[in-house]
Design an enzyme around this catalytic site. Sequence first.
Site, PDB file in Angstrom:
ATOM      1  N   PHE A  92      31.798  41.654  35.728  1.00 51.15           N
ATOM      2  CA  PHE A  92      32.513  42.473  36.712  1.00 51.15           C
ATOM      3  C   PHE A  92      33.990  42.127  36.635  1.00 51.15           C
ATOM      4  CE2 PHE A  92      34.505  43.786  40.593  1.00 51.15           C
ATOM      5  CZ  PHE A  92      33.994  45.070  40.750  1.00 51.15           C
ATOM      6  N   ASP A 131      38.709  35.531  33.298  1.00 51.42           N
ATOM      7  CA  ASP A 131      38.978  36.256  34.540  1.00 51.42           C
ATOM      8  C   ASP A 131      38.570  35.347  35.696  1.00 51.42           C
ATOM      9  OD1 ASP A 131      38.980  37.803  36.804  1.00 51.42           O
ATOM     10  OD2 ASP A 131      38.024  39.546  35.863  1.00 51.42           O
ATOM     11  N   LYS A 150      43.068  37.984  44.122  1.00 52.20           N
ATOM     12  CA  LYS A 150      42.450  37.716  45.424  1.00 52.20           C
ATOM     13  C   LYS A 150      43.198  36.655  46.247  1.00 52.20           C
ATOM     14  CE  LYS A 150      37.940  39.363  44.023  1.00 52.20           C
ATOM     15  NZ  LYS A 150      37.765  40.703  44.530  1.00 52.20           N
TER      16      LYS A 150
HETATM   17  C1  LIG Z   1      36.123  38.593  38.470  1.00 52.30           C
HETATM   18  C2  LIG Z   1      36.857  39.765  39.036  1.00 52.30           C
HETATM   19  N1  LIG Z   1      37.771  40.393  38.311  1.00 52.30           N
HETATM   20  C3  LIG Z   1      38.467  41.436  38.784  1.00 52.30           C
HETATM   21  C4  LIG Z   1      38.227  41.934  40.042  1.00 52.30           C
HETATM   22  C5  LIG Z   1      38.996  43.146  40.525  1.00 52.30           C
HETATM   23  O1  LIG Z   1      39.880  42.825  41.526  1.00 52.30           O
HETATM   24  P1  LIG Z   1      40.455  43.976  42.502  1.00 52.30           P
HETATM   25  O2  LIG Z   1      39.304  44.472  43.313  1.00 52.30           O
HETATM   26  O3  LIG Z   1      41.492  43.270  43.311  1.00 52.30           O
HETATM   27  O4  LIG Z   1      41.012  45.039  41.606  1.00 52.30           O
HETATM   28  C6  LIG Z   1      37.257  41.314  40.833  1.00 52.30           C
HETATM   29  C7  LIG Z   1      36.950  41.834  42.196  1.00 52.30           C
HETATM   30  O5  LIG Z   1      35.941  41.550  42.788  1.00 52.30           O
HETATM   31  C8  LIG Z   1      36.553  40.204  40.323  1.00 52.30           C
HETATM   32  O6  LIG Z   1      35.603  39.592  41.039  1.00 52.30           O
END
Ligand SMILES: Cc1ncc(COP(=O)(O)O)c(C=O)c1O
Length: 738
Positions: A145, A230, A259
């Site tokens: 994700f 990530d 976040k």
């Molecule tokens: C691992 C990871 N990458 C990227 C994102 C995307 O972030 P955003 O919702 O701020 O675009 C999330 C969101 O939950 C995430 O958990």
Amino acid sequence: MTAPRMNAAKAIALEQTVAAPNYAPLPVVLESGQGEWLTDVDGRRYLDMMSAYSAVSHGHAHPRLVTKLVEQAQAVAVTSRAYHTAALGPFLQKVVELTGLDRALPASGGAESVETAIKAARRWGYRVKGIAADRAEIVVARGNFHGRSSTIVGFSTEPSYRADFGPFAPGFRHFDFGDIESLAAAIDENTCAVLIEPIQGEAGIVVPPDGFLRAARKLCDERRVLLILDEVQSGLGRTGRWFAFQHEGVRPDGLILGKALGGGLLPVSCFVATNEVMELFEPGSHGSTFGGNPLAAAVGLEALRVIEDEGLVARSAALGAHLVERLRSINSRLIRAVRGRGLWVGVDLDPALASARAVVERMAERGVLTKDTHETVIRFAPPLTIQRAALDWGIDMFIETLREFEPAPVRDTDAAPVLVAARAARKVDAGAAKPTARLMMSAPDFFEVSYRINPWMDPSTWSVSADRLARDARNGWAELKRTYEALGASIEVQRAERGLPDMVFTANAAVVLDRKVMLARFLCPERQGEEGHNRAFFEALCARGLVDTIVAPPQGLYFEGAGDAIWDRSRGLLWTGYGQRSSRAMQDVLAEAYGVATVALELVDPRFYHLDTCFCVLPRGDILWFKAAFSPAGQALVEEFAGRDKLIEASEEDAHHLAVNSVSLGNDVVLCHASERLRAQLRERGYQPHVVSLDSFNRSGGAAYCLTLRLDLSTRPEAQRVAPLVADEAGSALRIAA
Ligand SMILES: Cc1ncc(COP(=O)(O)O)c(C=O)c1O
């Protein structure tokens, strides 16, 4: 002057009307937050064990962060990167210092920085590694994700994130998360990067085997591939280290943060990387209007300083160990696994015993906010600032909630073991314990009216947009489920299947009596595709010991389940419907299979194509029916066997809205429509009506009974039968047909 307070029901209704229906929030309307506590519009307090998917690691309204936000907003908030600001440099300097990398590129939401990483990786592939133009590939994990942009969902392996959003960008290849051989096999000369979450968050907090990241780092070095991590969710102390990669002593070439970087106040993210990667961006090659604005930079820097000054990383490690230990020591048959690191833990529940969503909803009622993911996992990710006593209270509430769902022990009997009531009865009103019921419902995710096999599907009777219909179906279905649960029922949820829009009408899947399942055989080809899914679902229930046997109707006969086979416990009688969807001869098959008396009733009005649309047995032996739906012979049989004083006749209007199609749980009767008169009639006879409105879903055929299948009906006689039936001379079941 303060704004008038928004009433919770109104707030929910308004949001449901004007907000895109891409979320299914818990029915909690939050108004304020402080630290790990949130308060709703009615003043109820909740412990936040979710932290907005880790965005609120600092707790709500952290005083230092709020002060910094206000100060910087009053000075200057947004300037764009057309100019330098005093705030950006110190922020990014702190980021590179903490990560051990060289340069950072700021943006707002996390997905934006994932996009930055993808662009950076491809540039590096062409300009440094020498991959041929447009051939660069990025290897990503199954179950990943990384956000919701169309490129990102294009490489998701979750069908619901992708459905009908294509065409997607090429250039991604998958491997099995945590499996180094699978990763090695996915890399070739065109691979520019491996992009992974060190721990998969949305997939259910999936921790790879020890050594996986180290091995991935080694592999990337050997094969000349960038390792990009990530850490939007796992970073900034969440796992008990500043970054999850530190658990394995590796350093990535690129890192995505988001976040918590915004301190729970703003969307702040960045891509951080080595000079070799980052210096491939020249002016004009990438950008973001809000990225790195002074407000974001000031709050981002303060957010990092607060983590440092308050020792939040160590706190996450210590409290996280405590959380995992307590969760692992819970003795519950519901729990299949507890996994995670730091204050980031997923508890995997056995879906046979409880749905994660149901547990999460019940926890919210107890004042603890968590979130389910992938149907079986409940995640715990409280603010890193959480007080230990609050954490312990939250865990206590979780334990108490699990107890409610705990099945009663398995008893040995001479025959097969019998699993008794699904969970302890819940006190609903005036301290009266309600009986429990085990129900099955099929999720409405793919419900639509795409063909016309019955009159309710005539667009002139439900005419609304497909989107509105889908939303009403989802909301109404969820409300119906909540109503059953509030009345003490436990529910087995069958997954929806794309292309099978009528699966939601679960009563047609089968009839279940004495733990024996008689599967449906559909007359309409449009529904025949459901049969395999139903069979598989009941086989799974069988494997879990919830039903004993599964049988199918003989070839050549049609049978649409509990929709045409209604058990009348007080009379020891199975009423069957025929003439529209089910074969008349199913009466004999059912009588044989269950060893019970049957009365078959002919259905003659095309609007009432299943028995359940016009006939319903209430627990005290009363029968709610729509007389005109039956042949004269059928009407006579009902009057004879039911006894006239036991019949409640539905009006045309009630019948048209499928009010007859109700579900009784004890003396509570759940209906999706009821006129004032019908409500009064029910109350007079000692029933408590609960009306759940399904809006357009009702007009397109949705109602309580047809959306539900009882799994726990029993032929065991009750002490007092209303009209005892006698067996025929041969001792076998009595069969009477109209
Ligand atoms: C691992 C990871 N990458 C990227 C994102 C995307 O972030 P955003 O919702 O701020 O675009 C999330 C969101 O939950 C995430 O958990």
